[in-house]
Structure formats: structure tokens, C-alpha cells
Design a protein around this motif. Structure first.
Motif, PDB file in Angstrom:
ATOM      1  N   PRO A  13       0.932  -1.393   0.078  1.00 51.26           N
ATOM      2  CA  PRO A  13       0.126   0.138  -0.153  1.00 51.26           C
ATOM      3  C   PRO A  13       0.830   1.345  -0.008  1.00 51.26           C
ATOM      4  O   PRO A  13       0.601   2.295  -0.703  1.00 51.26           O
ATOM      5  N   ALA A  14       1.957   1.323   0.842  1.00 46.94           N
ATOM      6  CA  ALA A  14       2.956   2.367   0.841  1.00 46.94           C
ATOM      7  C   ALA A  14       3.488   2.883  -0.527  1.00 46.94           C
ATOM      8  O   ALA A  14       3.443   3.735  -1.289  1.00 46.94           O
ATOM      9  N   MET A  35       7.641 -10.146  -5.535  1.00 49.82           N
ATOM     10  CA  MET A  35       6.887 -10.959  -5.657  1.00 49.82           C
ATOM     11  C   MET A  35       6.281 -11.223  -7.099  1.00 49.82           C
ATOM     12  O   MET A  35       6.290 -10.467  -7.551  1.00 49.82           O
ATOM     13  N   ALA A 385       8.745   5.223   3.262  1.00 50.00           N
ATOM     14  CA  ALA A 385       7.262   5.187   3.084  1.00 50.00           C
ATOM     15  C   ALA A 385       6.796   3.804   3.756  1.00 50.00           C
ATOM     16  O   ALA A 385       7.608   2.556   3.528  1.00 50.00           O
ATOM     17  N   GLY A 386       5.830   4.189   4.753  1.00 45.14           N
ATOM     18  CA  GLY A 386       5.266   2.737   5.268  1.00 45.14           C
ATOM     19  C   GLY A 386       6.038   2.039   6.330  1.00 45.14           C
ATOM     20  O   GLY A 386       6.888   2.697   7.232  1.00 45.14           O
ATOM     21  N   ASN A 399      -2.524   1.275  10.789  1.00 42.75           N
ATOM     22  CA  ASN A 399      -1.421   0.696  10.116  1.00 42.75           C
ATOM     23  C   ASN A 399      -1.388   1.188   8.614  1.00 42.75           C
ATOM     24  O   ASN A 399      -0.519   1.734   8.028  1.00 42.75           O
TER      25      ASN A 399
END
Ligand SMILES: Cc1cc2nc3c(=O)[nH]c(=O)nc-3n(C[C@H](O)[C@H](O)[C@H](O)COP(=O)(O)OP(=O)(O)OC[C@H]3O[C@@H](n4cnc5c(N)ncnc54)[C@H](O)[C@@H]3O)c2cc1C
Length: 419
Positions: A13-14, A35, A385-386, A399
Motif C-alpha cells: 500500500p505505501a 513477488m 514510506a510505510g 497501520n
């Protein structure tokens, strides 16, 4: 040689948010994901339902982020819960507000959130390369030049003016988050605050239930005692498992417990099974039930008081004779039952591993990151990020919002020179 304005490392997501925002700002963006498909962790969030964010005001939100929620103030002020909801809604996703201020997709499908985010990002012509694992950064005079990756055919270099590291933490490694970002950042001088499993089940010496016979308790209070001093408590739902304790309130308490165990403290989690009753009220209730069932065996009233799996725990630990009839119970025995109901102790000796931890506590030290831009203070044009950063939130959508807000700000900062 193909050169990009920005390379984003990690398709969670980030990373998706960072790539999309920089693309929206006009940067030519390459997203690299090791991945076979992006957003694997996102797909399992919220038990597959994805708790997208929370409706808490920013001042409340930052209290749910550890160890330094204030670091996020600027990022949250630029891109917060209503912004991610608007973005997803514009992509056609319906979103519902649920108990505890938690937002979920109305379809209850995390895959719908991933699809919406990904298609938003793709409209800005972000190029995506899967099965591509970044090994190191390429630098020239302390300034980013690109990244070196491993793909099927071996090593390759990609060049860019900016790089955003959004490679996640170490929890649920099967999703691709294996802590590689820590190695990449520390190679260039960044400090790693030791990564620890958090929002994680706890291991206790007591095991009251067999494997696959977990006992779910609702409306109980769990308290953490460190070296005999009560430090924290939570009210709600927990699960007694064959190895110890799990469930929502245990996960919330786990951050405190994991750190206390690391510091070799003695940790006990005690459960108040009747938190709505004072000691006096509980005694009145026990007396009433014992009177009404005076000639029946003790086991009969225990069935009124406790879930089945806990009855033998009480009988054994208090050395009671289950065939005794209720009116034979002494006041000392009644007092001991009451005490155990208000304080059922579990000696905590460990925590489950990263494989079962929802989040990683620790990560790249945020003191070395500019909170106004997410840029590294050590390496020019490198951004974070994240979850790779030393920031972890409680359960409740915190989160993912951290990932969205910091991803958005990093993408915005990388793209700021364009417009
Ligand atoms: C079971 C579970 C349930 C959760 N539920 C919720 C929830 O409902 N709400 C909530 O707010 N949070 C939830 N979380 C936490 C949330 O999923 C994470 O905080 C969030 O995914 C972090 O986003 P990220 O993009 O920083 O990292 P990640 O989602 O971990 O993404 C990082 C990506 O980077 C890739 N990567 C890593 N190294 C490299 C490399 N060297 N080269 C290329 N790519 C690389 C990884 O493969 C991965 O795809 C949950 C987590 C778990 C495990």
C-alpha cells in the motif's frame, strides 16, 4: 539506458500510493516488486476484509502510533482518512464505517481495495516490474542514481533521480515483507531500531485448552503486570489458545509485553472474567446461586458462572471436590473462587514469531528522515514510506493509514520539482 524520474521499491500500500501520487504529479515512475503479484499483505488485512483506516481525529490517531506518532503529523495533515476514502470512492469502491470508527470496503473484500488502488496508480502510466528484487541502491556522491536488482536473468541496474523505499517490515514474511529494506538502508548509514514482532499472540506456561479448541472470551479485562506492577489493561475479547493468549485485546497489549520480556522482566497477564461486577456484587451473585442450588453438586453452579473449558481449571487450581454439594462450600472456598474469577493469571514467557505478527515494531529510525518530505537526511533523493520505518500502529486501520499517508507524502515530495 532507460532512466526514470522515480523508482519505488515495494508494491504494498505505501509503494502503490507513492508511485501513484508521483505519477499524478507528472513523474515517470517505475515500481519494483519482488513477488509475482503486488499487495499480498494488503489482501490478508482485516481477515481478508481490509480495515482501510479509522475515523479518529489526527490528535487521537497519533496516540495510537508508536514510538513517535507526532512524526506523522505533517503527513496526516496532507493526506488523511477522508483523502484515502475519496480516492477509493472515485475508483468506484463503496466504503462502510463500522464499530470502533473502522472503515471497510462495503464488499468486505480486501482484493477490491487492492484493485482500486492499483487501477488508480496505473492511470498515471506507472510502469510495474514484478519478480524484481532490489538488492542495493546506486549512489554518486551521496546522491541517488538508481537501484541494482535481481530478476530472472540475473543482475540489472535501473536509473532514476529519486528512489522511495517502501519495502515493509518483517512480519508475515510469506507476503514478501522480509526486512530487506533494512539491509538496503543501513548500507548507506541509516540506523535500524531493532525489529520486533508486534500485535502478536503471547506464549504462557499455562495451557488450559487443547490444540484446535481455542476458548474465546468476550467482555473480559486483561491486565499486564510487569515485575508485580500493573502497567496496562484492555477490555474486550481475547482467546485462550493451546500455547497461551491471543485475540484483539491481547494483540493490543503485546507491544508492552514483548518489550518487557526483551528486558528480562517477569510478565503476568491476568484476566478479570467478571469486570462488570465489583468484588461485593460478585460475592452476592455467587451466594445467590449457591443458595438456589444448595443440594446440587458444585459443578452445576460452575456451569452458570464459567465457560465449560474453564470449569476444570477452577476446580483443579482451587483443589475443590466437584461432587461436593453447593451448601457445603466454605466461605474461604467461595472467596478463592471469586479471587480467581477476578484475576486468572497467565505467566507469559514469550511471544509468537514474525510469522504471526500483524506488524513490526522497530525499523529505520525516523530521526534520520525529514517528516515534512519523508526524504532521508543522509542520502539525497532517497525517501521512505510505510512499515519499513520505526512506526507501528494499534489495530483499527492505523497501520494502513500510516502506509497511505507516508506513501502519498513521499510521492508528492519526489514529484515536487516537476510542477
Ligand atoms: C494478517 C494481517 C492483517 C492486517 N490487517 C490490517 C488492517 O486491517 N488494517 C491496517 O491498517 N493494517 C493491517 N495490517 C498491517 C498492514 O497490512 C501493514 O502495515 C501494511 O501492509 C504496510 O504497508 P507497506 O506498503 O509499508 O508494506 P507491505 O505491505 O509489507 O509491502 C511491502 C512490499 O515490498 C516488497 N518488497 C520487500 N522487499 C523488496 C525488495 N528488496 N525489492 C522489491 N520489493 C520488495 C514486498 O514483497 C511487499 O510487497 C495487517 C497486517 C497483517 C499481517
Amino acid at each position: 539506458m532507460k532512466k526514470y524520474g522515480l523508482i519505488v521499491i515495494g508494491g504494498g500500500p505505501a509503494g502503490i500510493m507513492a508511485a501513484g501520487r508521483a505519477g499524478e504529479r507528472g513523474l515517470k515512475v517505475l515500481l519494483l516488486e519482488k513477488m509475482r503479484s503486488p499487495g499480498r499483505k494488503l489482501l490478508i488485512t482485516g481477515k481478508g476484509r481490509c480495515n482501510i483506516t479509522n475515523n479518529a481525529p489526527i490528535s487521537e490517531f497519533i496516540k495510537h502510533v508508536h514510538p513517535n506518532g507526532r512524526f506523522l503529523k505533517h503527513a496526516l495533515s496532507l493526506f488523511y482518512n477522508s483523502d484515502i476514502i475519496n480516492l477509493l470512492t472515485k475508483q468506484g469502491l463503496e466504503i462502510s464505517l463500522e464499530r470502533g470508527g473502522r472503515y471497510f470496503p462495503s464488499s468486505s473484500k480486501a482484493s477490491d481495495v487492492l484493485d482500486a488502488l492499483f487501477s488508480w496508480m496505473k492511470q498515471y502510466s506507472v510502469e510495474v516490474k514484478l519478480n524484481t528484487s532490489v538488492q542495493e541502491l546506486l549512489l554518486e556522491s551521496d546522491c541517488i542514481k538508481g537501484v541494482r536488482v535481481i530478476r530472472d536473468l540475473g543482475m540489472e541496474d535501473y536509473y532514476a533521480d529519486h528512489v522511495i523505499l517502501a519495502s515493509g517490515g518483517k512480519s508475515y514474511p510469506a507476503t514478501g515483507s522480509t526486512g530487506e529494506g533494512y539491509k538496503i538502508a543501513t548500507q548507506y548509514g541509516h540506523t535500524l531500531i531493532e525489529a520486533r514482532p508486534s500485535l502478536v499472540p503471547l506464549v504462557a506456561t499455562e495451557s488450559f485448552v487443547e490444540k484446535h479448541h481455542d476458548l474465546r472470551l468476550k467482555n473480559v479485562r486483561a491486565s499486564v503486570w510487569i515485575n508485580g506492577k500493573k502497567v496496562k489493561d484492555e477490555f474486550g475479547e481475547l482467546i485462550i489458545t493451546h500455547f497461551g493468549l491471543s485475540g484483539p485485546i491481547i494483540l493490543t497489549l503485546s507491544r508492552t509485553v514483548v518489550d518487557a520480556l526483551r528486558n528480562r522482566n517477569k510478565v503476568v497477564v491476568s484476566i478479570d472474567l467478571k469486570p462488570a461486577l465489583t468484588d461485593k456484587q460478585l460475592d452476592e451473585r455467587l451466594l445467590r446461586d449457591l443458595d438456589e442450588n444448595g443440594k446440587k453438586q458444585l459443578i452445576t453452579v460452575f456451569r452458570l458462572w464459567l465457560p465449560g473449558n474453564l470449569i476444570h481449571v477452577f476446580i483443579n487450581s482451587l483443589n475443590l471436590d466437584p461432587s461436593k454439594v453447593c451448601h457445603q462450600l466454605s466461605s474461604l472456598e467461595r472467596k478463592n473462587i471469586r479471587k480467581l474469577m477476578k484475576n486468572l493469571p497467565f505467566n507469559i514467557v514469550g511471544n509468537r514469531s514474525f510469522k504471526e505478527a500483524i506488524i513490526t515494531a522497530g525499523g529505520i529510525c525516523v530521526d534520520e528522515i525529514n517528516s515534512k518530505t519523508m526524504e532521508s537526511k543522509l542520502v539525497k533523493n532517497l525517501y521512505f514510506a510505510g512499515e519499513v520505518m520505526d512506526l507501528d500502529g494499534d489495530t483499527g486501520g492505523y497501520n494502513l493509514q500510516i502506509a497511505f499517508s507516508t506513501g502519498w507524502l513521499a510521492g508528492e515530495s519526489a514529484g515536487r520539482l516537476i510542477s
